[in-house]
Design a protein around this motif. Sequence first.
Motif, PDB file in Angstrom:
ATOM      1  N   TYR A 157       0.835  -1.212   0.000  1.00  0.00           N
ATOM      2  CA  TYR A 157       0.000   0.000   0.000  1.00  0.00           C
ATOM      3  C   TYR A 157       0.865   1.256   0.000  1.00  0.00           C
ATOM      4  CZ  TYR A 157      -3.685   3.229   1.590  1.00  0.00           C
ATOM      5  OH  TYR A 157      -4.583   4.285   1.709  1.00  0.00           O
ATOM      6  N   CYS A 158       1.851   1.299   0.870  1.00  0.00           N
ATOM      7  CA  CYS A 158       2.729   2.471   0.957  1.00  0.00           C
ATOM      8  C   CYS A 158       3.589   2.615  -0.298  1.00  0.00           C
ATOM      9  CB  CYS A 158       3.617   2.385   2.196  1.00  0.00           C
ATOM     10  SG  CYS A 158       2.729   2.601   3.759  1.00  0.00           S
ATOM     11  N   ASP A 159       4.090   1.491  -0.815  1.00  0.00           N
ATOM     12  CA  ASP A 159       4.893   1.542  -2.040  1.00  0.00           C
ATOM     13  C   ASP A 159       4.084   2.083  -3.207  1.00  0.00           C
ATOM     14  OD1 ASP A 159       7.142   0.605  -0.805  1.00  0.00           O
ATOM     15  OD2 ASP A 159       6.988  -1.447  -1.561  1.00  0.00           O
ATOM     16  N   ILE A 218      -1.073  -3.568  -6.423  1.00  0.00           N
ATOM     17  CA  ILE A 218      -2.310  -2.785  -6.316  1.00  0.00           C
ATOM     18  C   ILE A 218      -2.638  -2.114  -7.640  1.00  0.00           C
ATOM     19  CG2 ILE A 218      -3.414  -0.805  -5.174  1.00  0.00           C
ATOM     20  CD1 ILE A 218      -1.836  -1.512  -2.671  1.00  0.00           C
ATOM     21  N   GLY A 219      -1.619  -1.534  -8.277  1.00  0.00           N
ATOM     22  CA  GLY A 219      -1.832  -0.908  -9.583  1.00  0.00           C
ATOM     23  C   GLY A 219      -1.956  -1.918 -10.693  1.00  0.00           C
ATOM     24  N   ARG A 220      -1.115  -2.939 -10.648  1.00  0.00           N
ATOM     25  CA  ARG A 220      -1.101  -3.944 -11.718  1.00  0.00           C
ATOM     26  C   ARG A 220      -2.397  -4.728 -11.791  1.00  0.00           C
ATOM     27  NH1 ARG A 220       0.860  -8.965 -10.868  1.00  0.00           N
ATOM     28  NH2 ARG A 220       2.149  -8.225  -9.144  1.00  0.00           N
ATOM     29  N   LEU A 257     -10.036  -0.835  -0.294  1.00  0.00           N
ATOM     30  CA  LEU A 257     -10.230  -2.213   0.142  1.00  0.00           C
ATOM     31  C   LEU A 257      -8.998  -2.710   0.894  1.00  0.00           C
ATOM     32  CD1 LEU A 257     -11.684  -4.949   0.223  1.00  0.00           C
ATOM     33  CD2 LEU A 257     -10.787  -5.399  -2.085  1.00  0.00           C
ATOM     34  N   VAL A 258      -7.835  -2.408   0.346  1.00  0.00           N
ATOM     35  CA  VAL A 258      -6.579  -2.812   0.986  1.00  0.00           C
ATOM     36  C   VAL A 258      -6.454  -2.161   2.358  1.00  0.00           C
ATOM     37  CG1 VAL A 258      -4.062  -2.835   0.811  1.00  0.00           C
ATOM     38  CG2 VAL A 258      -5.458  -3.128  -1.248  1.00  0.00           C
ATOM     39  N   LEU A 259      -6.766  -0.867   2.435  1.00  0.00           N
ATOM     40  CA  LEU A 259      -6.692  -0.151   3.711  1.00  0.00           C
ATOM     41  C   LEU A 259      -7.678  -0.739   4.721  1.00  0.00           C
ATOM     42  CD1 LEU A 259      -5.474   2.151   5.348  1.00  0.00           C
ATOM     43  CD2 LEU A 259      -7.243   3.677   4.402  1.00  0.00           C
ATOM     44  N   GLY A 260      -8.870  -1.103   4.254  1.00  0.00           N
ATOM     45  CA  GLY A 260      -9.867  -1.705   5.132  1.00  0.00           C
ATOM     46  C   GLY A 260      -9.386  -3.029   5.704  1.00  0.00           C
ATOM     47  N   LEU A 298       6.394   0.742  11.031  1.00  0.00           N
ATOM     48  CA  LEU A 298       7.493   1.614  10.616  1.00  0.00           C
ATOM     49  C   LEU A 298       8.310   1.004   9.485  1.00  0.00           C
ATOM     50  CD1 LEU A 298       8.730   2.916  14.086  1.00  0.00           C
ATOM     51  CD2 LEU A 298       7.359   4.145  12.380  1.00  0.00           C
ATOM     52  N   TYR A 299       8.105  -0.283   9.248  1.00  0.00           N
ATOM     53  CA  TYR A 299       8.784  -0.940   8.135  1.00  0.00           C
ATOM     54  C   TYR A 299       8.442  -0.249   6.810  1.00  0.00           C
ATOM     55  CZ  TYR A 299      10.238  -4.662   4.947  1.00  0.00           C
ATOM     56  OH  TYR A 299      10.844  -5.385   3.931  1.00  0.00           O
ATOM     57  N   SER A 300       7.198   0.237   6.698  1.00  0.00           N
ATOM     58  CA  SER A 300       6.737   0.847   5.441  1.00  0.00           C
ATOM     59  C   SER A 300       6.294   2.288   5.598  1.00  0.00           C
ATOM     60  CB  SER A 300       5.562   0.041   4.859  1.00  0.00           C
ATOM     61  OG  SER A 300       5.882  -1.323   4.734  1.00  0.00           O
ATOM     62  N   PHE A 301       6.067   2.752   6.825  1.00  0.00           N
ATOM     63  CA  PHE A 301       5.431   4.052   7.050  1.00  0.00           C
ATOM     64  C   PHE A 301       6.441   5.106   7.488  1.00  0.00           C
ATOM     65  CE2 PHE A 301       2.986   7.051   9.736  1.00  0.00           C
ATOM     66  CZ  PHE A 301       2.101   7.512   8.774  1.00  0.00           C
TER      67      PHE A 301
END
Length: 299
Positions: free
Chosen positions: A61-63, A79-81, A88-91, A128-131
């Motif tokens: 999601y973050c990427d 997500i884009g591909r 939906l992913v955030l949910g 924090l790994y992605s955020f």
Amino acid sequence: MALNVFLELIEIKAKTASVIPFLLGMCFSKFYYHQLNWQLALIFFIAMFLFNMVVDMFDNYCDYYHADSKSYQEKTNIIGRENINPKLVLGLIIGFSVISALLGLYLVSQAGVPVLWMGIFCFAVGYLYSFGPHPISSLPLGELFSGFTMGFMIVLLSVYLNTYQVFTWNWLTIGQIFLVALADELWISNLMLTNNLCDAQEDEDNHRTTIIHFIGKKEGLIALTVKNVLAFLIIGILPFLGLAPKTVWLTILIVPFIYQQNKIIIHKQVKTETFSTGVKTLLVGSAAYLFTYFLGIIF
């Protein structure tokens, strides 16, 4: 969302990195402490697995949102591909996080405050790994944090929840568990190192300063090889320390396979062709270690 897309979104192929350390913790609890707590272990497994899915979904999601490369966002990121709705992913991220946290609080009520502090640490590293402006995955600390958190902390939590009635918090106990978990820690960190080796140019295009940015591919490949060797050396000394049954020495049988995978990634670092070497090394290495450990408990 199709099942195969969901499984890719949560990176199901990498779930070995959490499941096997959990089982290794149970094996050590049985071998060293002669004790298991199946109820707490099962609840922890569910909470851990859910949050592991959260971490991987959150990373994708973050990427997706922070990518500087339009090509990466639309053609590489899942997500884009796959045209997945980001809402939906955030949910899913929020829902799985809440369930995992509630299960964690139940474990705290049963086994005490140490579970809370260990859980907070794991949750913090997971997010924090992605955020943030400088996520862990984009820093040269990614291998260290992934290996330590998944390879060691999951084992430590697994052991503690199975043995909390007799568990003693001191440096000797922590050191013993660290040594038992170290081979998995090294292979888990090598999984991320393999990913960073394959994504070196893509990371540069997206301004991610992973360890490869600082030491280069040649030194990265040397580090990967050294850690594979160290994993087997550590497993070899555990029986002498009374921390594992002698059957773990049978893991030497997979050395040719690990050597072959190591040779492949040294020859070529291409995500679609050779990232699988990191997955296979982790899967075969950690599974063989777990299986041979389990054999010693049975016999």
